[in-house]
Write an enzyme that holds these catalytic residues in place. Structure first.
Site, PDB file in Angstrom:
ATOM      1  N   LYS A  83       0.616  -0.863  -0.045  1.00 56.97           N
ATOM      2  CA  LYS A  83       0.538   0.273   0.243  1.00 56.97           C
ATOM      3  C   LYS A  83       0.585   1.256  -0.178  1.00 56.97           C
ATOM      4  O   LYS A  83       1.419   1.449   0.691  1.00 56.97           O
ATOM      5  CB  LYS A  83      -0.865  -0.352   1.049  1.00 56.97           C
ATOM      6  CG  LYS A  83      -2.063   1.161   1.514  1.00 56.97           C
ATOM      7  CD  LYS A  83      -2.114   0.600   2.655  1.00 56.97           C
ATOM      8  CE  LYS A  83      -4.028   1.577   3.038  1.00 56.97           C
ATOM      9  NZ  LYS A  83      -2.799   2.233   3.690  1.00 56.97           N
TER      10      LYS A  83
HETATM   11  C1  E4P Z   1      -6.238   2.950   6.008  1.00 53.93           C
HETATM   12  O1  E4P Z   1      -5.771   2.412   6.052  1.00 53.93           O
HETATM   13  C2  E4P Z   1      -6.232   4.560   6.029  1.00 53.93           C
HETATM   14  O2  E4P Z   1      -4.587   4.898   5.711  1.00 53.93           O
HETATM   15  C3  E4P Z   1      -6.322   5.022   7.323  1.00 53.93           C
HETATM   16  O3  E4P Z   1      -8.335   4.628   6.772  1.00 53.93           O
HETATM   17  C4  E4P Z   1      -6.822   7.029   7.460  1.00 53.93           C
HETATM   18  O4  E4P Z   1      -7.478   6.682   8.688  1.00 53.93           O
HETATM   19  P1  E4P Z   1      -7.242   8.271   9.480  1.00 53.93           P
HETATM   20  O5  E4P Z   1      -7.879   9.087   8.189  1.00 53.93           O
HETATM   21  O6  E4P Z   1      -8.207   8.466  10.151  1.00 53.93           O
HETATM   22  O7  E4P Z   1      -6.253   7.910   9.856  1.00 53.93           O
END
Ligand code: E4P
Length: 216
Positions: A83
């Site tokens: 990712k």
């Molecule tokens: C996916 O893993 C994203 O990094 C995550 O959903 C980010 O969420 P946040 O905006 O609450 O940190």
């Protein structure tokens, strides 16, 4: 629409899997760091919960470093997806990795232009951040709607995995707009089952049943 959990907490992941709801896991450096465990060991544990996609993020920002880390991450387990943050270095890396058959996602997506780049690079998934766009005063779900429409018009194969999910509306509208998946924190998954009228309805049914003199 697939339901992923947005967590690096193995107990949370196991619980949602035991409910028969789990289609995958997204992690990020913040979620991994929160567990205070060796990242590689933790990802091994998460990957073993089920043979489902586990998205894990390299922290390198240069092309060579991203490639090296992504190869290391995807060697931990066959269900790990690299990712990668949306930068031109990341796009280049996804283009290289996808040609080698390594599963990739491009994350930190905040615009349709970034989503188009990701699809052109051959990413398997993109991660648009709805909650953080809302926090910035925009409507994050509009991004989801626009990306899904663009991908449909141009027949892009990249799948839309909505992240930064804060509430049930983010989930239901992502489904309405045709996202392929949402990744949801454990507490928001639990909230999906809740509604005040449901609680009131159960209470009323039980009260009326007890008046009938029947036992449960
Ligand atoms: C996916 O893993 C994203 O990094 C995550 O959903 C980010 O969420 P946040 O905006 O609450 O940190």
């Amino acid at each position: 629409m697939k339901l992923f959990i947005d967590s690096a907490d193995v107990d949370e992941i196991r619980t949602v899997f035991s409910w028969g709801l789990l289609d995958g896991v997204t992690t990020n450096p913040t979620l991994i760091a929160k567990q205070n465990k060796n990242p590689e060991e933790l990802l091994k544990q998460i990957s073993k919960v089920a043979d489902l996609p586990v998205l894990a993020e390299p922290v390198s920002t240069d092309y060579e470093g991203i490639i090296k880390e992504s190869n290391k991450l995807t060697r931990i387990s066959k269900n790990i997806v690299a990712k990668i943050a949306m930068t031109m270095e990341g796009v280049r890396a996804v283009s290289t990795l996808s040609k080698k058959g390594i599963k990739t996602a491009l994350t930190l997506i905040f615009s349709p232009a970034q989503a188009i780049l990701a699809a052109k690079a051959g990413a398997d998934w993109i991660c648009p951040f709805v909650g953080r766009l809302d926090d910035a005063g925009e409507r994050g779900l509009d991004l989801v709607k626009n990306i899904v429409q663009i991908y449909k018009i141009h027949n892009y194969k990249t799948k839309v995995l909505v992240v930064s999910v804060r509430n049930s509306d983010h989930i239901s509208f992502s489904a309405l707009y045709g996202a392929d998946a949402v990744s949801v924190p454990f507490k928001v998954i639990q909230q999906m089952s809740q509604h005040s009228l449901t609680d009131a309805g159960i209470k009323k049914f039980l009260e009326d049943w007890s008046k009938s003199g029947e036992t449960k």
